[in-house]
Each structure stands twice: as structure tokens, then as C-alpha cells.
Scaffold this motif. Structure first.
Motif, PDB file in Angstrom:
ATOM      1  N   ASP A 169       0.847  -1.199   0.000  1.00  0.00           N
ATOM      2  CA  ASP A 169       0.000   0.000   0.000  1.00  0.00           C
ATOM      3  C   ASP A 169       0.879   1.245   0.000  1.00  0.00           C
ATOM      4  O   ASP A 169       1.865   1.328   0.723  1.00  0.00           O
ATOM      5  CB  ASP A 169      -0.901   0.032   1.238  1.00  0.00           C
ATOM      6  CG  ASP A 169      -2.029  -0.983   1.130  1.00  0.00           C
ATOM      7  OD1 ASP A 169      -2.160  -1.579   0.043  1.00  0.00           O
ATOM      8  OD2 ASP A 169      -2.757  -1.179   2.126  1.00  0.00           O
ATOM      9  N   GLN A 170       0.515   2.193  -0.836  1.00  0.00           N
ATOM     10  CA  GLN A 170       1.288   3.428  -0.942  1.00  0.00           C
ATOM     11  C   GLN A 170       0.533   4.575  -0.282  1.00  0.00           C
ATOM     12  O   GLN A 170      -0.633   4.829  -0.586  1.00  0.00           O
ATOM     13  CB  GLN A 170       1.547   3.772  -2.418  1.00  0.00           C
ATOM     14  CG  GLN A 170       2.430   2.767  -3.144  1.00  0.00           C
ATOM     15  CD  GLN A 170       3.841   2.754  -2.593  1.00  0.00           C
ATOM     16  OE1 GLN A 170       4.417   3.795  -2.301  1.00  0.00           O
ATOM     17  NE2 GLN A 170       4.399   1.556  -2.431  1.00  0.00           N
ATOM     18  N   ALA A 171       1.197   5.280   0.600  1.00  0.00           N
ATOM     19  CA  ALA A 171       0.594   6.469   1.228  1.00  0.00           C
ATOM     20  C   ALA A 171       0.593   7.616   0.226  1.00  0.00           C
ATOM     21  O   ALA A 171       1.378   7.643  -0.728  1.00  0.00           O
ATOM     22  CB  ALA A 171       1.388   6.868   2.475  1.00  0.00           C
ATOM     23  N   ALA A 172      -0.305   8.585   0.452  1.00  0.00           N
ATOM     24  CA  ALA A 172      -0.333   9.774  -0.413  1.00  0.00           C
ATOM     25  C   ALA A 172       0.987  10.518  -0.277  1.00  0.00           C
ATOM     26  O   ALA A 172       1.494  10.704   0.831  1.00  0.00           O
ATOM     27  CB  ALA A 172      -1.489  10.681  -0.013  1.00  0.00           C
ATOM     28  N   PRO A 173       1.597  10.926  -1.401  1.00  0.00           N
ATOM     29  CA  PRO A 173       2.906  11.589  -1.327  1.00  0.00           C
ATOM     30  C   PRO A 173       2.819  12.951  -0.641  1.00  0.00           C
ATOM     31  O   PRO A 173       1.888  13.722  -0.881  1.00  0.00           O
ATOM     32  CB  PRO A 173       3.299  11.748  -2.807  1.00  0.00           C
ATOM     33  CG  PRO A 173       1.999  11.738  -3.548  1.00  0.00           C
ATOM     34  CD  PRO A 173       1.094  10.830  -2.774  1.00  0.00           C
ATOM     35  N   ALA A 174       3.783  13.228   0.245  1.00  0.00           N
ATOM     36  CA  ALA A 174       3.863  14.546   0.885  1.00  0.00           C
ATOM     37  C   ALA A 174       4.602  15.486  -0.057  1.00  0.00           C
ATOM     38  O   ALA A 174       5.518  15.087  -0.779  1.00  0.00           O
ATOM     39  CB  ALA A 174       4.605  14.432   2.217  1.00  0.00           C
ATOM     40  N   ARG A 175       4.204  16.760  -0.045  1.00  0.00           N
ATOM     41  CA  ARG A 175       4.731  17.697  -1.031  1.00  0.00           C
ATOM     42  C   ARG A 175       5.856  18.589  -0.515  1.00  0.00           C
ATOM     43  O   ARG A 175       6.572  19.177  -1.300  1.00  0.00           O
ATOM     44  CB  ARG A 175       3.588  18.582  -1.549  1.00  0.00           C
ATOM     45  CG  ARG A 175       2.557  17.829  -2.377  1.00  0.00           C
ATOM     46  CD  ARG A 175       1.344  18.686  -2.652  1.00  0.00           C
ATOM     47  NE  ARG A 175       0.622  18.998  -1.422  1.00  0.00           N
ATOM     48  CZ  ARG A 175      -0.491  19.722  -1.385  1.00  0.00           C
ATOM     49  NH1 ARG A 175      -0.991  20.225  -2.493  1.00  0.00           N
ATOM     50  NH2 ARG A 175      -1.104  19.948  -0.239  1.00  0.00           N
ATOM     51  N   ASN A 176       6.009  18.706   0.797  1.00  0.00           N
ATOM     52  CA  ASN A 176       7.039  19.587   1.331  1.00  0.00           C
ATOM     53  C   ASN A 176       7.469  19.062   2.695  1.00  0.00           C
ATOM     54  O   ASN A 176       6.841  18.153   3.261  1.00  0.00           O
ATOM     55  CB  ASN A 176       6.519  21.027   1.423  1.00  0.00           C
ATOM     56  CG  ASN A 176       5.258  21.131   2.261  1.00  0.00           C
ATOM     57  OD1 ASN A 176       5.228  20.693   3.405  1.00  0.00           O
ATOM     58  ND2 ASN A 176       4.198  21.697   1.688  1.00  0.00           N
ATOM     59  N   PRO A 177       8.565  19.610   3.270  1.00  0.00           N
ATOM     60  CA  PRO A 177       9.070  19.096   4.559  1.00  0.00           C
ATOM     61  C   PRO A 177       8.045  19.137   5.686  1.00  0.00           C
ATOM     62  O   PRO A 177       8.019  18.229   6.523  1.00  0.00           O
ATOM     63  CB  PRO A 177      10.260  20.019   4.844  1.00  0.00           C
ATOM     64  CG  PRO A 177      10.749  20.432   3.495  1.00  0.00           C
ATOM     65  CD  PRO A 177       9.503  20.581   2.674  1.00  0.00           C
ATOM     66  N   ASN A 178       7.196  20.158   5.714  1.00  0.00           N
ATOM     67  CA  ASN A 178       6.188  20.236   6.776  1.00  0.00           C
ATOM     68  C   ASN A 178       5.194  19.083   6.682  1.00  0.00           C
ATOM     69  O   ASN A 178       4.804  18.492   7.696  1.00  0.00           O
ATOM     70  CB  ASN A 178       5.444  21.568   6.703  1.00  0.00           C
ATOM     71  CG  ASN A 178       6.277  22.718   7.212  1.00  0.00           C
ATOM     72  OD1 ASN A 178       7.305  22.509   7.846  1.00  0.00           O
ATOM     73  ND2 ASN A 178       5.855  23.932   6.933  1.00  0.00           N
ATOM     74  N   GLU A 179       4.761  18.770   5.459  1.00  0.00           N
ATOM     75  CA  GLU A 179       3.830  17.658   5.264  1.00  0.00           C
ATOM     76  C   GLU A 179       4.503  16.322   5.582  1.00  0.00           C
ATOM     77  O   GLU A 179       3.876  15.421   6.138  1.00  0.00           O
ATOM     78  CB  GLU A 179       3.294  17.663   3.837  1.00  0.00           C
ATOM     79  CG  GLU A 179       2.343  18.814   3.542  1.00  0.00           C
ATOM     80  CD  GLU A 179       1.691  18.684   2.187  1.00  0.00           C
ATOM     81  OE1 GLU A 179       1.952  17.678   1.490  1.00  0.00           O
ATOM     82  OE2 GLU A 179       0.921  19.581   1.813  1.00  0.00           O
ATOM     83  N   ILE A 180       5.778  16.196   5.225  1.00  0.00           N
ATOM     84  CA  ILE A 180       6.517  14.965   5.540  1.00  0.00           C
ATOM     85  C   ILE A 180       6.605  14.781   7.050  1.00  0.00           C
ATOM     86  O   ILE A 180       6.399  13.688   7.576  1.00  0.00           O
ATOM     87  CB  ILE A 180       7.935  15.026   4.918  1.00  0.00           C
ATOM     88  CG1 ILE A 180       7.836  14.983   3.387  1.00  0.00           C
ATOM     89  CG2 ILE A 180       8.796  13.874   5.427  1.00  0.00           C
ATOM     90  CD1 ILE A 180       9.146  15.253   2.681  1.00  0.00           C
ATOM     91  N   ALA A 181       6.895  15.879   7.768  1.00  0.00           N
ATOM     92  CA  ALA A 181       6.992  15.809   9.232  1.00  0.00           C
ATOM     93  C   ALA A 181       5.649  15.423   9.847  1.00  0.00           C
ATOM     94  O   ALA A 181       5.584  14.550  10.726  1.00  0.00           O
ATOM     95  CB  ALA A 181       7.472  17.147   9.792  1.00  0.00           C
ATOM     96  N   ALA A 182       4.573  16.059   9.380  1.00  0.00           N
ATOM     97  CA  ALA A 182       3.253  15.775   9.934  1.00  0.00           C
ATOM     98  C   ALA A 182       2.849  14.326   9.674  1.00  0.00           C
ATOM     99  O   ALA A 182       2.311  13.640  10.558  1.00  0.00           O
ATOM    100  CB  ALA A 182       2.218  16.725   9.342  1.00  0.00           C
ATOM    101  N   ALA A 183       3.111  13.845   8.449  1.00  0.00           N
ATOM    102  CA  ALA A 183       2.736  12.474   8.097  1.00  0.00           C
ATOM    103  C   ALA A 183       3.496  11.456   8.939  1.00  0.00           C
ATOM    104  O   ALA A 183       2.933  10.458   9.411  1.00  0.00           O
ATOM    105  CB  ALA A 183       2.996  12.238   6.609  1.00  0.00           C
ATOM    106  N   ASN A 184       4.790  11.698   9.161  1.00  0.00           N
ATOM    107  CA  ASN A 184       5.579  10.734   9.930  1.00  0.00           C
ATOM    108  C   ASN A 184       5.308  10.811  11.428  1.00  0.00           C
ATOM    109  O   ASN A 184       5.419   9.808  12.122  1.00  0.00           O
ATOM    110  CB  ASN A 184       7.064  10.919   9.623  1.00  0.00           C
ATOM    111  CG  ASN A 184       7.455  10.241   8.326  1.00  0.00           C
ATOM    112  OD1 ASN A 184       7.692   9.034   8.293  1.00  0.00           O
ATOM    113  ND2 ASN A 184       7.473  11.004   7.240  1.00  0.00           N
ATOM    114  N   ALA A 185       4.940  11.987  11.920  1.00  0.00           N
ATOM    115  CA  ALA A 185       4.536  12.083  13.328  1.00  0.00           C
ATOM    116  C   ALA A 185       3.260  11.277  13.557  1.00  0.00           C
ATOM    117  O   ALA A 185       3.128  10.559  14.560  1.00  0.00           O
ATOM    118  CB  ALA A 185       4.331  13.543  13.721  1.00  0.00           C
ATOM    119  N   ARG A 186       2.301  11.380  12.612  1.00  0.00           N
ATOM    120  CA  ARG A 186       1.067  10.587  12.713  1.00  0.00           C
ATOM    121  C   ARG A 186       1.383   9.094  12.633  1.00  0.00           C
ATOM    122  O   ARG A 186       0.838   8.280  13.392  1.00  0.00           O
ATOM    123  CB  ARG A 186       0.092  10.965  11.592  1.00  0.00           C
ATOM    124  CG  ARG A 186      -0.622  12.282  11.792  1.00  0.00           C
ATOM    125  CD  ARG A 186      -1.814  12.392  10.855  1.00  0.00           C
ATOM    126  NE  ARG A 186      -1.427  12.214   9.460  1.00  0.00           N
ATOM    127  CZ  ARG A 186      -1.037  13.195   8.656  1.00  0.00           C
ATOM    128  NH1 ARG A 186      -0.965  14.438   9.113  1.00  0.00           N
ATOM    129  NH2 ARG A 186      -0.725  12.956   7.399  1.00  0.00           N
TER     130      ARG A 186
END
Length: 333
Positions: A72-89
Motif C-alpha cells: 500500500d502506498q501512502a499519499a505523497p507529501a509535497r514539502n518538509p512540513n507535510e513529511i513531518a506531519a505524516a511521519n509524526a502521525r
């Protein structure tokens, strides 16, 4: 020993938690240049590994080919802030799953997973609201001094913010504390990020985002003790030997002759190159104008602090817009 299906579930969630913590640790270290936050994520990642080790070698239960969700592929994050939020979740969800599924079979480890989940939440809050995160979006800082302004100082500030200034540093050496505080409170209502120059004790009274201290002001340690860990601390340096531990950013310069400090010999573009090698956030400062900004950017700067060229401009909004646009382009390369 728990059944193999449960071991596979635990293995998957320990992997998710470790991987997410690594992403967050790398962001704090390499993008935010925040050693304290990086250490938080590192300790959390290692704690997850220690917890996993108490259950034995879980990887033996791993059957990727038989796992329907393995690809399963997660929705791609577009910037560092989104990457941080996605990985914190991802980290918090993995720890919650571990907590719930271990309650019946290993209660002590389940309680440890719960503790780590709260540690992850606290680290995320530090990442969202700490000085490094607030500083991350600042490219153009206006140095505001009334004597330089062609228009009323507050009108000048409003126009600068409208033009794209990310932060305002209030620099009024001759003002008494009462008037300085009055102005700082007025700026707090309009400035995206507000930095006070020198007046460390006034920072909490106007809820400023931080303070900038010079060579003859309080030490970095004393200033940090007064403003706390959550606010931005900038420091003036003129040499690679000047101490910077504990600061969030440094100033590099004066790059050119400064109208505010005409007696100070310019350090030239080499001061920018030295700041790049130092490896921490910095603002190039001193005599920077719309005409020479590109030279400063080519030397490696992505942030500048500007006084006269903004405050004394005929059209402060236009001047800010032009400089902000060039800095955004430099920061996106």
C-alpha cells in the motif's frame, strides 16, 4: 509467546515507528538544524528499538508476500512540513497499535508503548512550535528603526509585511523600555515573526518570537535562560571563533558598508561563505540592497536582514516584494 500472526503485527508496527522517528530525526538535524529536537527523536527511536528487543527477534514472523497491505502506498507529501506531519502521525499510530495489542500479552511493554506515544506527541509539539520551525520560513527580516523610515514607522512596518517581509526586528537603541514595549506590542499584531534587538527582558511582556543579542549584550546562556527554549535566539558574530552554542541563528557580516554602522569595516562576501560552512541558520546583514542582493545569494545566503534599503525606500512594499521574491527563488533551489 504470542501467536505468529500477532508477532507479525507487532513487527510491522515496530518497523513503522522506527522508520518514522528516523525521518523526523533527520529533518530536525539536517533541515531545521535543531540539535535538541534531533536528540528527542533519536532517543525515541532508540527507545522503540529497546522495547522491541524485549520481545525477541520479531522479523522471523515477517511474511511480506502474504501481507495484503505490504505494498500500500501512502499519499505523497509535497514539502518538509507535510513529511513531518505524516511521519509524526505514523509514529503515534504505530505506538498506539503496539499499546493496544500488547495489553493482553505483555502489559508492562504496553505501558512503555503508551509512554513513548506521549513522548512522541510532546516532541511533535516542540517541532511545530519551537524556534527552529518558526525560523524555517523566514527569508527576509526587516530591521526597523524609526530614524530610517520615510513614512511613520508603523505604516512602514505594515507596508513591509504586505510586501512579503517574514520577520521584523525592532531596533531602537535610544528608546526607553516603556516606549519600546509599546511599539513592540503594536508590531506583535502585524509581524509574522517579531524579534527584539537587545531587550531580552521585554520579550515575554510583548510575546515576541525571540531576541537578537550583540557582542556587548547578555551572553547566549543568560539570554536563553531568560527567554526559555521555545523562543528564537539570534546572535551577532564576526568570526568563526565566536561562540554560538545555544543560539538558533547567527548574523553574517557586515557584508557591505552599513549606513547604520558606518564605522564598522565590511567583511565582504567572504563572511557569507564562512557562515555557510558553519552549518547553522544565518542572516547576511550589512548594506544589503536590491542591487547587490544577487551577489549575496550567489555567495550562499538564503536569508538576509535589511534595514535602510527597506525602511528608507520610497515604496517599502515594492522593495520588500522584490527582495522577498529573489530570496524565495534562492531558497527553492
Amino acid at each position: 509467546m504470542p501467536p505468529s500472526s500477532l508477532l507479525a503485527l507487532l513487527d510491522a508496527n515496530f518497523n513503522r515507528a522506527r522508520e518514522a522517528a528516523r525521518v523526523l530525526e533527520d529533518q530536525a538535524r539536517f533541515l531545521l538544524h535543531d540539535p535538541a529536537l534531533s536528540k528527542k527523536w533519536q532517543l525515541l527511536r532508540r527507545s522503540v528499538g529497546t522495547l522491541e528487543a524485549r520481545l525477541g527477534p520479531l522479523s522471523r514472523s515477517r511474511h511480506v508476500a502474504a501481507d495484503p497491505g505490504a505494498r500500500d502506498q501512502a499519499a505523497p507529501a509535497r514539502n518538509p512540513n507535510e513529511i513531518a506531519a505524516a511521519n509524526a502521525r505514523r509514529l503515534q499510530e504505530a505506538l498506539r497499535s503496539l499499546e493496544e495489542h500488547l495489553k493482553a500479552v505483555r502489559p508492562p511493554i504496553a505501558r512503555e508503548a503508551a509512554r513513548l506515544r506521549f513522548d512522541a506527541y510532546e516532541a511533535q509539539q516542540a517541532a511545530l512550535h519551537g524556534p527552529a520551525r518558526r525560523l524555517a520560513g523566514v527569508r527576509l527580516m526587516a530591521l526597523l528603526t524609526e530614524a530610517l523610515c520615510r513614512r511613520p514607522w508603523l505604516e512602514t512596518a505594515r507596508r513591509l509585511v504586505k510586501g512579503g517581509v517574514d520577520a521584523i526586528q525592532l531596533r531602537e537603541k535610544a528608546l526607553g523600555d516603556r516606549e519600546f514595549l509599546k511599539r513592540a506590542r503594536a508590531l506583535r499584531k502585524i509581524a509574522p515573526v517579531l524579534i527584539l534587538n537587545d531587550r531580552v527582558g521585554l520579550v515575554p511582556l510583548c510575546d515576541a518570537d525571540g531576541v537578537h543579542v550583540g557582542e556587548d549584550d547578555l551572553s547566549i546562556a543568560d539570554a536563553r535562560a531568560l527567554i526559555g527554549p521555545a523562543r528564537i535566539l539570534g546572535v551577532t558574530v564576526h568570526s568563526s571563533r565566536d561562540p554560538v552554542a545555544g543560539a538558533d541563528y547567527v548574523s553574517a557580516g557586515p557584508v557591505f558598508v552599513s549606513l547604520q554602522k558606518p564605522g564598522l569595516k565590511p567583511a565582504g562576501l567572504e563572511s557569507v561563505r564562512r557562515a555557510v560552512k558553519r552549518g547553522m541558520p544565518f542572516f547576511a546583514i550589512g548594506g544589503i540592497t536590491e542591487k547587490n542582493l544577487q551577489q549575496v545569494i550567489r555567495a550562499g545566503a538564503t536569508r538576509v536582514a535589511v534595514g535602510t534599503a527597506l525602511a528608507a525606500a520610497d515604496d517599502p512594499e515594492r522593495a520588500a516584494r522584490m527582495m522577498a521574491s529573489r530570496l524565495r527563488q534562492a531558497g527553492n533551489r
